[in-house]
Design a protein around this motif. Structure first.
Motif, mmCIF file in Angstrom:
data_model
loop_
_atom_site.group_PDB
_atom_site.id
_atom_site.type_symbol
_atom_site.label_atom_id
_atom_site.label_comp_id
_atom_site.label_asym_id
_atom_site.label_seq_id
_atom_site.Cartn_x
_atom_site.Cartn_y
_atom_site.Cartn_z
ATOM 1 N N GLN A 77 0.826 -1.211 0.000
ATOM 2 C CA GLN A 77 0.000 0.000 0.000
ATOM 3 C C GLN A 77 0.861 1.261 0.000
ATOM 4 N N ASP A 78 1.958 1.210 0.760
ATOM 5 C CA ASP A 78 2.861 2.369 0.743
ATOM 6 C C ASP A 78 3.399 2.611 -0.665
ATOM 7 N N ARG A 79 3.795 1.501 -1.310
ATOM 8 C CA ARG A 79 4.332 1.665 -2.664
ATOM 9 C C ARG A 79 3.245 2.147 -3.627
ATOM 10 N N ALA A 80 2.033 1.595 -3.475
ATOM 11 C CA ALA A 80 0.945 1.959 -4.379
ATOM 12 C C ALA A 80 0.603 3.441 -4.255
ATOM 13 N N PHE A 81 0.474 3.924 -3.027
ATOM 14 C CA PHE A 81 0.090 5.317 -2.866
ATOM 15 C C PHE A 81 1.259 6.260 -3.142
ATOM 16 N N GLY A 82 2.473 5.736 -2.977
ATOM 17 C CA GLY A 82 3.634 6.522 -3.397
ATOM 18 C C GLY A 82 3.592 6.756 -4.901
ATOM 19 N N LEU A 83 3.236 5.704 -5.649
ATOM 20 C CA LEU A 83 3.137 5.818 -7.103
ATOM 21 C C LEU A 83 1.979 6.749 -7.481
ATOM 22 N N VAL A 84 0.837 6.602 -6.805
ATOM 23 C CA VAL A 84 -0.328 7.447 -7.111
ATOM 24 C C VAL A 84 0.016 8.919 -6.885
ATOM 25 N N ARG A 85 0.673 9.219 -5.776
ATOM 26 C CA ARG A 85 1.032 10.618 -5.484
ATOM 27 C C ARG A 85 2.006 11.166 -6.533
ATOM 28 N N GLU A 86 2.952 10.313 -6.934
ATOM 29 C CA GLU A 86 3.909 10.755 -7.960
ATOM 30 C C GLU A 86 3.173 11.021 -9.282
ATOM 31 N N GLN A 87 2.206 10.179 -9.604
ATOM 32 C CA GLN A 87 1.450 10.381 -10.849
ATOM 33 C C GLN A 87 0.652 11.693 -10.774
ATOM 34 N N LEU A 88 0.037 11.954 -9.630
ATOM 35 C CA LEU A 88 -0.755 13.180 -9.479
ATOM 36 C C LEU A 88 0.149 14.416 -9.548
ATOM 37 N N ARG A 89 1.337 14.310 -8.959
ATOM 38 C CA ARG A 89 2.292 15.420 -9.035
ATOM 39 C C ARG A 89 2.673 15.692 -10.498
ATOM 40 N N ARG A 90 2.947 14.595 -11.236
ATOM 41 C CA ARG A 90 3.315 14.739 -12.638
ATOM 42 C C ARG A 90 2.180 15.352 -13.455
ATOM 43 N N LEU A 91 0.958 14.917 -13.138
ATOM 44 C CA LEU A 91 -0.205 15.432 -13.856
ATOM 45 C C LEU A 91 -0.333 16.944 -13.636
ATOM 46 N N ALA A 92 -0.197 17.342 -12.351
ATOM 47 C CA ALA A 92 -0.321 18.769 -12.013
ATOM 48 C C ALA A 92 0.798 19.583 -12.667
ATOM 49 N N ALA A 93 1.981 18.992 -12.773
ATOM 50 C CA ALA A 93 3.145 19.705 -13.317
ATOM 51 C C ALA A 93 3.220 19.614 -14.837
ATOM 52 N N GLY A 94 2.284 18.860 -15.442
ATOM 53 C CA GLY A 94 2.316 18.707 -16.891
ATOM 54 C C GLY A 94 3.431 17.791 -17.370
ATOM 55 N N GLU A 95 3.966 16.957 -16.457
ATOM 56 C CA GLU A 95 5.029 16.024 -16.856
ATOM 57 C C GLU A 95 4.414 14.709 -17.332
ATOM 58 N N PRO A 96 5.155 13.920 -18.122
ATOM 59 C CA PRO A 96 4.599 12.640 -18.595
ATOM 60 C C PRO A 96 4.356 11.665 -17.439
ATOM 61 N N LEU A 97 3.255 10.956 -17.498
ATOM 62 C CA LEU A 97 2.952 9.965 -16.463
ATOM 63 C C LEU A 97 3.833 8.733 -16.636
ATOM 64 N N LEU A 98 3.998 7.991 -15.538
ATOM 65 C CA LEU A 98 4.733 6.734 -15.562
ATOM 66 C C LEU A 98 3.810 5.598 -16.012
ATOM 67 N N ASN A 99 4.392 4.539 -16.540
ATOM 68 C CA ASN A 99 3.665 3.281 -16.817
ATOM 69 C C ASN A 99 2.453 3.471 -17.714
ATOM 70 N N ARG A 100 2.547 4.389 -18.678
ATOM 71 C CA ARG A 100 1.413 4.572 -19.585
ATOM 72 C C ARG A 100 1.265 3.354 -20.483
ATOM 73 N N THR A 101 0.016 2.978 -20.717
ATOM 74 C CA THR A 101 -0.244 1.799 -21.514
ATOM 75 C C THR A 101 -0.656 2.209 -22.902
ATOM 76 N N MET A 102 -0.013 1.612 -23.879
ATOM 77 C CA MET A 102 -0.350 1.920 -25.263
ATOM 78 C C MET A 102 -1.338 0.883 -25.765
ATOM 79 N N LYS A 103 -1.775 1.075 -26.980
ATOM 80 C CA LYS A 103 -2.758 0.182 -27.590
ATOM 81 C C LYS A 103 -2.275 -1.273 -27.596
ATOM 82 N N ASP A 104 -0.948 -1.450 -27.656
ATOM 83 C CA ASP A 104 -0.427 -2.817 -27.757
ATOM 84 C C ASP A 104 -0.237 -3.434 -26.381
ATOM 85 N N TYR A 105 -1.030 -3.008 -25.396
ATOM 86 C CA TYR A 105 -0.888 -3.559 -24.057
ATOM 87 C C TYR A 105 -0.661 -5.026 -24.211
#
Lengths: 308, 308
Positions: free
Chosen positions: B280-308
């Protein structure tokens, strides 16, 4: 020709056909005195009931004892107290059981930290209930014994993001000395016993050692039962304060009426850690190499000195 | 301010106080349409019942889905078939469950090879009977999925003197391609499934795959239940031809009356491989980092493309 004493026909058959080797089968009790007088090498492998003092008395020309376990079992004290004279060389089977013993310690430890006993009970009841169990991640494991077995166990703990602290008789790079052991116990979630049984390690894990372990701590013993105070451990288990993984017990075999069988938070296996399909091949490979060295006048491997 | 939709209050509390983040609690069904219209980010963590199509309909301003598992679950097919429009970015939780998932696969595999279920039964009966079990030494393990989980499992197999063969969608150095998979099965004692659930991996382990496994082979599935044909596996287990370690089943949760519960040679855990105290610590650490990136306009981590 070197005459080797083996404990049973299966062992004798394994050695049959080895050039320059005669095999006598004897495991204590009345024997053919003339045949026993020829014996120069004794194979003290698993299952031998023969005591060192009986062997020394019955085998007047005994020169070498090959013990096929990582430790020396009863041969250690017998060497130390002079029951076995210094003219007899005692060699252990270091390396024969290494991978298998470390593997069983890790199998039991991982089963414990990931709650397999709980899920096993649920499986019996057809019950799907999820529980979180803390894995090895961020756990601190104190590995008492920094030989091949201990270092292999440490590598597994580290592979799953735990931290391992190694303790040996003498300190060296990356290894603490046994003088530091008492001070290290409290800071570790897991204590793994992977040392030979000697006078120094007899009852090493006593009530005080166990009391120093933190609540929820896990004791793993894949060495010898008499290194742990069974009554003290049983008390900690019964109070649900500690967990244990025991491949060895004191006494052994454990009688059916012994309370340890029913203790909570315990994974108990019947001294099988060192056994796996490969061990016999390795053991007899070592025995053959020792016999070849003996015939060629080369130094034997794994010789045990007085300071076993 | 970014509005995040969480499935329950516990999740919402984890995010409370994150600067620039508002949390709406909703897990499908009737909701406050005005509040849901604010949602830009959906947390699709474990336990969310919400389907992708329901989410897309109810959340008109949804831009990002953060799936907190290594695979994408139902979001994979929904992305592929257009249920989720390309304007919505779906990110997986790669890394969050890596160590724990690999650890459970290895714990179950080691318990199986070293006979812990047999010794468990003996412990219940207070029976001290020694058996040799072949450990991982010299075993050949086919690891289907060469991501972080698969490579960690391979390292553990090798630590205990087994050999690991990795298979991924595309061949690369040290990794075979999935086109070679069918030809590799028969030469391996162990098959470990550590791939995401996709259209390609659905029923990958079918009757033919299982039939190609050698007698006494061990199937380990820590991925998704629907990757394995349950009926075909049940048949192999019931005939005592194969062993299995399953952390996931199809269906899931497994109903109490399902015959898989009582199958021989099976260790079954209720989809807990990815859970351990740290996840859970790791999961919410990742979620917070993603939200920070979103707010800062930076690329998100682990984005899934059509070829998932």
């Amino acid at each position: 020709v070197i005459t080797v004493c083996a404990a049973d026909n299966a062992t004798a058959e394994r050695l049959a056909g080895t050039p320059g080797v005669e095999v006598v089968v004897w495991d204590g009790g009345p024997g053919d005195a003339a045949a026993l007088a020829q014996v120069e090498v004794l194979l003290a492998n698993v299952g031998v009931r023969l005591t060192p003092s009986e062997a020394v008395k019955a085998l007047p020309n005994l020169r070498v004892v090959l013990v096929v376990s990582a430790g020396l079992g009863p041969w250690g004290p017998a060497l130390a107290d002079g029951t076995v004279p210094a003219s007899i060389t005692v060699c252990n089977g270091r390396g024969v059981h290494t991978s298998a013993t470390a593997e069983m310690a890790v199998a039991g430890l991982m089963a414990t930290v990931r709650g397999l006993p709980t899920f096993w009970e649920q499986q019996r009841r057809h019950e799907w209930t999820r529980h979180d169990f803390t894995g090895l991640e961020n756990r601190r494991a104190l590995i008492v014994g920094a030989g091949e077995i201990g270092t292999r166990i440490a590598a597994a703990v580290e592979l799953f993001d735990g931290a391992a602290t190694l303790v040996a008789r003498s300190a060296r790079a990356g290894v603490h000395s046994s003088a530091e052991l008492a001070g290290l116990i409290g800071g570790h979630d897991i204590a793994v016993i992977a040392v030979p049984h000697t006078r120094e390690t007899e009852r090493l894990v006593d009530a005080r050692f166990l009391a120093a372990m933190p609540d929820g701590g896990i004791l793993v013993n894949v060495a010898r039962g008499s290194i742990v105070d069974t009554a003290a451990l049983l008390d900690e288990l019964t109070r649900h304060r500690l967990h244990a993984v025991l491949d060895v017990t004191d006494p052994e075999p454990l009688p059916a009426e012994h309370p340890l069988w029913a203790a909570p938070n315990l994974i108990l296996t019947p001294h099988v850690a060192g056994l796996s399909a490969g061990w016999q091949d390795r053991a007899f490979g070592l025995v053959r190499e020792q016999l070849r060295r003996l015939a060629a006048g080369e130094p034997l491997l794994n010789r045990t000195m007085k300071d076993y």
